[in-house]
Design a protein around this motif. Structure first.
Motif, short mmCIF file in Angstrom:
data_model
loop_
_atom_site.label_atom_id
_atom_site.label_comp_id
_atom_site.label_asym_id
_atom_site.label_seq_id
_atom_site.Cartn_x
_atom_site.Cartn_y
_atom_site.Cartn_z
N SER A 568 0.82 -1.21 0.00
CA SER A 568 0.00 0.00 0.00
C SER A 568 0.85 1.26 0.00
CB SER A 568 -0.95 -0.01 1.21
OG SER A 568 -0.22 -0.18 2.42
N LEU A 569 1.55 1.53 1.11
CA LEU A 569 2.23 2.81 1.27
C LEU A 569 3.61 2.76 0.63
CD1 LEU A 569 1.87 5.61 2.39
CD2 LEU A 569 2.78 4.83 4.57
N CYS A 570 3.62 2.85 -0.68
CA CYS A 570 4.85 2.81 -1.46
C CYS A 570 5.10 4.19 -2.07
CB CYS A 570 4.73 1.74 -2.54
SG CYS A 570 6.11 1.63 -3.66
N ARG A 571 6.35 4.57 -2.13
CA ARG A 571 6.66 5.88 -2.72
C ARG A 571 6.16 5.95 -4.17
NH1 ARG A 571 11.51 8.04 -3.88
NH2 ARG A 571 10.63 10.13 -3.86
N GLY A 572 5.59 7.11 -4.48
CA GLY A 572 5.12 7.31 -5.84
C GLY A 572 3.67 6.93 -6.06
N THR A 573 3.06 6.23 -5.08
CA THR A 573 1.65 5.87 -5.23
C THR A 573 0.77 7.04 -4.81
OG1 THR A 573 1.64 4.95 -2.99
CG2 THR A 573 2.08 3.43 -4.81
N PRO A 574 -0.47 7.08 -5.25
CA PRO A 574 -1.37 8.18 -4.87
C PRO A 574 -1.52 8.33 -3.36
CG PRO A 574 -2.31 6.97 -6.71
CD PRO A 574 -1.10 6.20 -6.27
N ILE A 575 -1.57 7.21 -2.63
CA ILE A 575 -1.77 7.32 -1.18
C ILE A 575 -0.54 7.93 -0.51
CG2 ILE A 575 -0.96 5.00 -0.63
CD1 ILE A 575 -3.93 6.82 0.98
N TRP A 576 0.65 7.65 -1.04
CA TRP A 576 1.87 8.27 -0.52
C TRP A 576 1.82 9.78 -0.76
CZ3 TRP A 576 6.38 6.51 1.90
CH2 TRP A 576 7.45 7.40 1.95
#
Length: 1627
Positions: A568-576
């Motif tokens: 889920s909380l990966c750099r570059g993702t919308p949630i990040w």
């Protein structure tokens, strides 16, 4: 008769004492029941003589003597015999009958004794009531059951003694609380009810009732459990006639005011509500009975209830006399709803759901009109909770949906009243996954209806709550999520609903902790994608709902630790990015961190994210000086928390500055960079600080990377990682020097094994990070790899290492791990292996294959294969042995990793270096055979999750041995397959092992082996491929792994095909053909998970899990699309082998279709057989353009023959389309087509519609034919024959074909003249007009319009629409094939080269078809009717006795028993009580059944039923031969009590928690069968009278049988058990 006989004896024999003695029994004997009954009758006859003061038959002395003898009977005969019965401790018939007879004798004796005698007996028996059931009664003591019967016999004589009555009552209440369920109803009926019925005064009755009510309410308030509720309701129902009697009708107004009124007790109503939602149906019935009685009593009294309740916080039941009509309607509706919810069928319950709306609206209107409200909302919650507890999942779903759409919850008062229910029972029912299945009309990938409703509901509910309560209720809801294990699907949709709440500060630190518990406990076993999606939604919820002023940045970063970067909380993702923006917006609002020594003003200082992170970096690297003792590796979670905080901080700063970030990053990491620069030179630097710095670097590099599944073309330069790599690149030398120094001899403790893993992981990460920097990689190869290999080899070869010490074993484990790491890095083939490294690798290879000295740790055939680590001894003075003792317990993992690392090295060496030179010169097959034997040994030694390197080694080895050592190769493949199968439940390791196994077992050289070369191996591979397909039925994606590997082996993408390799496909063609029709039919729960996964995938980047989670393609349609893509890429026109393969696949598919058509397996819509046929014909349509004319000529007959079989509609359309395309491409087959109409009409039946459908599209064929007029004439001649067929469907198809073909004929005549068709014009036009006229009315007209509008005969064009999209997506969707069979075009586009090699369009060029909806005209072939007789056996009825009534007139003057005896019929002791049944038809049938099976009597509520014509129509004169008794329903309680005292066992048909199954229950001879009312069953106030509840085993969904049928089953079972030998067969 008994009384007459006793009077005669007494009058003829004046010596009563002698008679008394003669009828008694010796104290040590067990008399028969008849003897006890005789003595009872005698003493009962003495009663009038003993009490009559005027009689002259007995003198005073005689009376005194007889009284003493009667007392002696009690003390010396009755009580000892009862003790003996208690000692037997049996439930046998003899014990029950004897107990009943003795207790009746005691009840007759006691009135004739002195007044003190009953009290003395009671005091002697009372202690027995306090025994637990487990205790066996001692000498002179009675069992609880026997004691309760004795006390029941004594109670009428003790009614004047209030103190003793209270004592008995208290003992009975204690028994109710402690005894087993089976005894509770007996104690209630025999003691409580009897005591109350025998009360001598109204005041005493009031005191006893008050005691009972208070005791039960107090018990329930302290122990509110289902068991307490069940027993309390039983008692209250039994006493309801006393507790709930009209007070205004009592003669004494003073007693009326003192009588206890349960309606005024809050605890009473809580008991009723708990009962209404109880799991046990009988408890629900009792609770509803009490509620109905309270309502009826309130209506009858007509006074307000309660008058005033000053001390009560809550009033659950109110009655207002001025609103009596409204209240009555409300409670009647409420009772109706609760009664209907007892049904299990949705169609029965659904009509009353509108009553719930009425109840709710009434409650709302009332609360708005009056301040307090007459209806408490908790009653509505009982309705919903009852629906939630239903066994029927559909009914449960109805209840959930109804609550979700409840508009009343938008009112703050009701939302608050419902809040506890929402976070409690409602959350419990939401955890049921089956509620989230797709609704009718929804497609795969749509959000389930319940998910959408839940989202709307949660938003509306929290918006309606008073603002001061929202945070508390939200916290409870989140805590409920972590209180038990939730399945992935409901948790996902609830998290999504929470994420849609409008931003508001509701959650503090407790809320973040609760969310962490959900992440840690609830979600660990969920599927990866669903787990990742739920994490994203929960993080969104936290961002929207956290009160930043109540949490510190440290709280936040600790909370973020549980969100995995790979999910889920990966750099570059919308949630990040959303988290970064949120941090930036709220940076100054977080609660300040309290430091040691902070004063009161600390909260005024605000902390920025940058200052917080910089402070954390300093604190992280601040470690105490080394103590010189062994230290554990620091907790890596600390480094992970800080690394994520650093990266978030950097991205926040970048958002703020929008400029170069390198300086910011360097400033944040300056303490870390400083430590790393000194790590190899400062020998005083604490090891802990060095380790922590490496942990932080490692996590920064791992977490800093963008998601690996980012789409191609979207990669952007990441300036943060570029800056970080520049900073680290300056420090590579000191880092590597430090790692080498530590690996070269400094690691000697058990803790150091984990430490070495850290160092090697840093080495791997640096190697991968600088893979593009060739100068760095060259330097590492030249400088560090040879050193690592040489030192590790030195450690492994050193003879001193054989000493079994901790230091030596640890050094060997680290050395082997180092070698495995180096081999892994070199295998990535980034750059060529340099000479220094290659030389070292050869030395390592020699080490494995040649053993310098024998070693017990390496018993293998070759040198140092499978060398094992021994568990070290701890007596060698190793430091901190006590601290490291737990690690020794985990030594097995270290030893297994040591062996796994050997095989990592060996699998790399055999591919890179090969066998050592000396081994090659010495009989290579032997060396290879020995190596394979060693690898098989490793498979048996290693844990299943560590075997992948062994499989990789065998992949290289097996092709070299298969022709020489086939048996050994087969054994290796079989053993490997068994290991992989064992891993199927381990998702983490299974897929890697499966891929390794498939690459090994289905290696291209193994596939190439023929049956002649290696028959056993070929058969084994075929068997394994079949088992793989079978496994894929339950584990989606397994077959796809095999198929993808095989297709890539046979026809590699991007490089030329090897003919030898391709030819192996013919040995395994079954894999390909099975893939063409592959598609597992999953269980409903598996289908749900896959549907939800599709929904998550279609959310795209809106759900960051789709970006973060990397998963293989495990779509169940992938094997089909992969196989079809493989076939499409074939070139049959230029390559003969490709042509042969396609032709064999086509023949196999035609054979599959034919086999299914001939099988006797049920063939219904969307069954597996239907799906396979549909897939086969789809494949044939796709391959048709690649088939040569000669092959089509040889198979066209089989295609036409398939049309004569019974097929589902979707298959028919595909077949018809196939025929049309064949005739279009090869018109010379028209004659074969015309021949199909010449088949025997009986054989064709409705399947001729298939060929008529082809003629509807004759326009596509006609323009290619040479003799158009002749062909049209032929078509018209054939069609006309079928226009007047007896079958309606055939006529309809023929009419449509005639209409279309005749329009073509008219066009041809207009262009070319008459052509011989003009003569038919008049006939056809007349025929057509007449036929159409016949279709102009009723259903015929509707069907005529429908078939013309149907897509296949309307918008569809067989040539224009010949595309992949039409075949695999549009046609299935229009022909009502299940939506999981639809394959959209984009799934084919995912296969490289698919579109380039197509002979037809991928997408349909015309949008006409895709815009249509499925039609309602579906023609299915009708199979032949079964040729069995319509009437096999006809039941015959005998002539009933009533028809010969004239000859039986003399017998009719006798009573029924005498009549039956005259005819030789026998009666049993079964008494059937039907006073509660009111339908004459049921009573008539029951009378007939009782007479046939010899019941002793039938009890009715009125004998007038006998003259009812409906009764007589079913009884067929049986009432003339069966004793009938009349007992009114109101008299049933006394009647049952009397029969109990006579020794009858009262049996009822009812489903309760303690019911016995009919097939297991043994009926006593004296059985009374109590039957319930047709609608309500046995009333709740009579249930406690039952000794046994018997239930009839059921298999179906319908809950209940007709009362007559139920009774007949029990009567027959009684007869079977007791009267089998003497019963008369009945027709």
């Amino acid at each position: 008769m008994n009384s007459l006989l006793i009077n005669a004896v007494l009058s003829s024999s004046p010596d009563y004492s002698l008679l008394l003695e003669s009828l008694s029994w010796s104290s040590d004997s067990w008399p028969g029941t008849e003897q006890v009954e005789a003595l009872t009758a005698f003493i009962e006859g003495l009663g009038p003589l003993m009490t009559d003061l005027k009689t002259t038959q007995l003198s005073a002395a005689n009376k005194k003597s007889i009284k003493e003898k009667i007392e002696s009977v009690i003390w010396t005969r009755c009580l000892p015999l009862l003790s003996r019965i208690s000692a037997e401790a049996g439930e046998g018939l003899r014990c029950r009958e004897s107990t009943a007879a003795i207790c009746r004798l005691v009840s007759v004796c006691v009135p004739l004794c002195d007044e003190a005698v009953p009290g003395k007996i009671a005091l002697s028996v009372l202690p027995s009531l306090q025994l637990s059931v487990e205790e066996s009664p001692g000498p002179g003591r009675l069992s609880v059951e026997v004691a309760s019967e004795v006390m029941a016999a004594l109670v009428p004589s003790l009614s004047a003694d209030e103190h003793l009555s209270l004592t008995i009552l208290t003992s009975a209440l204690s028994c109710i609380k402690t005894l087993p369920d089976a005894m509770v109803s007996k104690i209630t009926v025999r003691l409580l009810l009897t005591t109350l019925n025998c009360c001598s005064s109204g005041e005493m009755l009031t005191r006893l009732l008050t005691l009972i009510l208070d005791d039960l309410c107090s018990w329930h308030s302290t122990q509110r459990t289902p068991v307490v509720t069940e027993r309390a309701l039983l008692c209250l129902t039994a006493l309801s006639d006393h507790l709930l009697k009209p007070h205004s009708l009592l003669t004494s107004s003073s007693s009326s005011s003192c009588d206890p009124d349960p309606r005024l007790s809050l605890q009473f109503w809580r008991m009723v509500q708990d009962g209404l939602t109880h799991r046990d149906g009988v408890s629900r019935k009792r609770a509803l009975y009490l509620l109905k009685m309270c309502v009826a009593l309130s209506e009858q009294e007509g006074v307000n209830c309660p008058v005033s309740q000053p001390g009560e916080d809550e009033i659950l039941f109110r009655w207002a006399s001025n609103r009596s009509k409204l209240l009555k309607e409300f409670w009647e509706d409420y009772a109706l709803v609760m009664e209907t919810l007892e049904e299990n069928q949705v169609h029965v319950v659904r009509p009353v759901l509108n009553r719930i709306d009425t109840l709710i609206q009434t409650t709302v209107d009332d609360s708005q009109a009056s301040g307090e409200g007459l209806f408490h909302p908790s009653w509505l919650l009982c309705v919903y909770q009852r629906m939630f507890h239903s066994e029927n999942k559909s009914l449960m779903r109805e209840g959930v949906c109804h609550l979700l759409e409840l508009q009343v919850l938008q009112q703050p008062a009701f939302a608050l009243a419902f809040s506890q229910f929402i976070v409690g029972p409602f959350m419990d029912v939401l955890s049921e996954s089956s509620l989230f299945h797709r609704s009718a009309g929804q497609r795969v990938g749509d959000c389930p209806e319940l998910g959408t409703k839940l989202e709307v509901f949660v938003k509306a509910f929290f918006s309606s709550l008073p603002s001061e309560h929202r945070g508390r209720i939200l916290l409870k809801m989140i805590q409920q999520l972590s209180s038990k294990h939730w399945c992935a699907v409901p948790l996902l949709f609830l998290a999504q609903a929470l994420s849609k709440l409008p931003p508001s500060p509701l959650l503090g630190v407790e809320g973040l902790i609760a969310l962490r518990e959900v992440l840690r406990c609830t979600m660990i076993t969920h599927q990866v994608l669903l787990r990742g999606a739920a994490q994203c939604f929960l993080l969104k919820s936290a961002i929207c709902l956290t009160d930043v002023s109540a949490v510190t940045l440290d709280d936040l970063f600790s909370f973020l630790m549980d969100f995995r970067a790979d999910e889920s909380l990966c750099r570059g993702t919308p949630i990040w990015n959303q988290t970064c923006l949120w941090l930036l917006d709220n940076e100054d609002s977080f609660k300040p961190r309290m430091m040691d020594g902070d004063g009161a003003d600390a909260d005024t200082e605000k902390e920025t994210v940058r200052s917080h992170v910089l402070n954390d970096v300093h604190n992280y690297l601040r470690v105490p000086a080394s103590t010189g003792h062994t230290e554990k590796l620091p907790d890596p979670k600390e480094a992970e928390k800080l690394a994520r905080a650093v990266l978030l901080c950097v991205d926040v700063e970048r958002s703020r500055l929008g400029a170069e970030i390198g300086n910011t990053l360097e400033a944040l990491l300056s303490p870390l960079l400083d430590t790393l620069s000194r790590v190899s030179t400062n020998i005083y630097l604490p090891v802990r600080k060095s380790d922590k710095s490496l942990q932080l670097v490692l996590r920064l590099l791992q977490l800093g990377g963008k998601p690996s599944c980012q789409r191609v073309g979207e990669e952007k330069v990441d300036d943060v990682m570029v800056s970080l790599e520049k900073l680290i690149s300056k420090l590579i030398d000191p880092i590597l020097e430090f790692i080498l120094r530590r690996l070269f001899g400094e690691l000697q403790e058990l803790f150091d094994v984990e430490r070495a893993e850290l160092y090697l992981c840093v080495l791997r990460t640096l190697w991968v990070m600088y893979s593009s920097a060739q100068h760095i990689q060259n330097k590492i190869q030249q400088t560090y790899f040879p050193k690592l290999i040489k030192y590790s080899l030195k450690v492994l070869k050193d003879p001193s290492q054989e000493i079994n010490s901790v230091a030596n074993q640890v050094a060997k484990a680290i050395a082997m791990a180092t070698l495995a790491t180096v081999c892994n890095l070199l295998e990535q083939e980034v750059i060529d292996i340099q000479s220094e490294t290659l030389s070292a690798m050869k030395s390592l290879n020699a080490y494995f294959y040649f053993q310098t000295s024998p070693s017990p740790q390496s018993p293998s055939l070759l040198g140092n294969f499978n060398k094992r680590l021994q568990k070290p001894r701890t007596e060698d003075g190793s430091s901190d042995v006590g601290v490291q003792a737990p690690l020794l317990q985990d030594w097995g993992r270290i030893a297994a990793s040591f062996m796994r690392d050997q095989w990592v090295c060996l699998s790399f060496l055999i591919k890179t270096v090969g066998l050592p030179e000396s081994a090659e010169t010495f009989r290579p097959p032997n060396a290879l055979k020995a190596a394979l034997s060693c690898s098989m040994e490793a498979l048996s030694l290693l844990p299943s999750d560590l075997v992948l390197p062994v499989l990789t080694f065998m992949e290289t080895l097996l092709p070299q041995l298969v022709l020489h050592e086939e048996a050994l190769c087969v054994e290796a493949v079989t053993l490997s397959w068994e290991l992989v199968q064992g891993l199927s439940a381990n998702a983490h390791d299974f897929w890697l092992a499966l891929k390794g196994f498939v690459s090994m077992a289905f290696h291209r050289k193994l596939l190439q082996t023929t049956d002649n070369q290696a028959p056993t191996l070929t058969a084994t591979l075929k068997q394994i491929s079949s088992e793989l397909m079978e496994l894929s039925q339950s584990k989606s994606g397994v077959f796809g792994v095999l198929l993808q590997h095989c297709c890539q082996t046979w026809l590699p993408t991007g490089r030329s095909c090897d003919d030898g390799v391709f030819s192996s496909v013919f040995s395994h063609i079954n894999i390909l053909t099975e893939a063409c029709v592959y598609g597992p039919v999953f269980r409903r729960d598996q289908r749900l998970v896959q549907d939800v996964q599709t929904y998550v995938e279609q959310l795209g980047e809106e759900c960051s899990a789709n970006v973060a989670v990397f998963s293989d393609n495990r779509d169940e349609q992938f094997p089909r699309t992969c196989a079809l893509a493989f076939l499409v890429r074939l070139d049959p026109l230029n390559l003969p082998q490709h042509q042969r393969l396609i032709e064999e696949v086509v023949l196999d598919l035609l054979k599959k279709d034919n086999d299914i058509s001939k099988s006797k397996v049920r063939y219904y819509s969307n069954s597996l057989q239907h799906r396979v046929k549909n897939r086969a014909w789809q494949t044939l349509l796709l391959l048709l353009p690649k088939l040569k004319e000669e092959f089509i000529s040889s198979t066209v007959k089989r295609v036409f023959e398939a049309g004569f079989c019974s097929n589902q509609a979707s298959v028919k359309y595909l077949m018809e389309w196939m025929m049309i395309l064949i005739l279009v491409k090869h018109p010379r087959h028209m004659e074969s087509f015309w021949d199909c109409f010449s088949m025997d009409h009986e054989k064709t039946k409705t399947s001729v519609c298939t060929f008529l459908s082809v003629l509807v599209h004759f326009s596509a064929i006609l323009h290619l034919l040479t003799q158009k007029a002749a062909q049209l004439r032929k078509a018209l001649d054939i069609i006309l024959q079928w226009c007047f067929n007896h079958n309606f469907s055939v006529r309809l198809y023929a009419l449509l074909a005639l209409k279309r073909v005749w329009s073509l004929a008219k066009e041809v005549m207009a262009e070319e003249g008459d052509c011989g068709l003009g003569g038919l014009s008049t006939v056809i036009e007349a025929c057509l007009n007449q036929a159409e006229a016949m279709q102009n009315t009723g259903n015929a007209n509707k069907n005529w319009l429908r078939i013309q509008e149907h897509f296949f005969f309307g918008a569809f064009h067989p040539i224009r629409d010949h595309s992949v999209e039409t075949i695999f997506y549009t046609f299935p969707s229009l022909s009502e094939v299940a939506d999981d069979e639809w394959i959209p075009p984009w799934k084919f586009e995912e296969h490289p080269g698919f579109s380039d090699c197509l002979s037809l369009c991928l997408r349909n060029p015309s949008p006409d078809l895709s815009q249509l909806q499925p039609g309602d005209w579906i023609q299915q072939d009708k199979g032949e009717q079964n040729k069995e007789d319509r009437w096999a056996e006809v039941q015959k009825k005998i002539t009933p006795w009533r028809l010969g009534i004239q000859e039986q007139e003399p017998e009719l003057q006798l009573v029924p028993q005498q009549r039956a005896a005259r005819l030789g019929k026998l009666h049993g002791a079964l008494l059937v009580v039907a006073s509660l049944i009111d339908k004459p038809t049921n009573l008539g049938g029951l009378c007939r059944t009782c007479e046939i099976f010899g019941a002793s009597a039938l009890v009715l509520d009125s004998l007038r039923h006998v003259s009812d014509k409906h009764f007589q129509s079913l009884s067929v004169s049986s009432e003339l031969w069966l004793p009938l008794l009349e007992v009114k329903p109101a008299e049933l309680t006394d009647f049952l009590q009397m029969k109990k005292s006579e020794g009858y066992c009262i049996v009822g048909v009812e489903q309760t928690a303690n019911s016995q199954s009919l097939q297991d229950y043994q009926f006593p001879e004296k059985t009374l069968l109590l039957l319930g009312n047709e609608r309500e069953g046995i009333p709740a106030n009579l249930l406690q009278m039952l000794d046994v509840c018997v239930e009839i085993p059921q298999q179906g969904i319908i809950r209940s049988l007709n009362v007559h049928v139920s009774a007949a089953l029990l009567i027959w079972e009684y007869t079977r058990q007791h009267l089998t030998s003497s019963s008369t067969p009945a027709n």
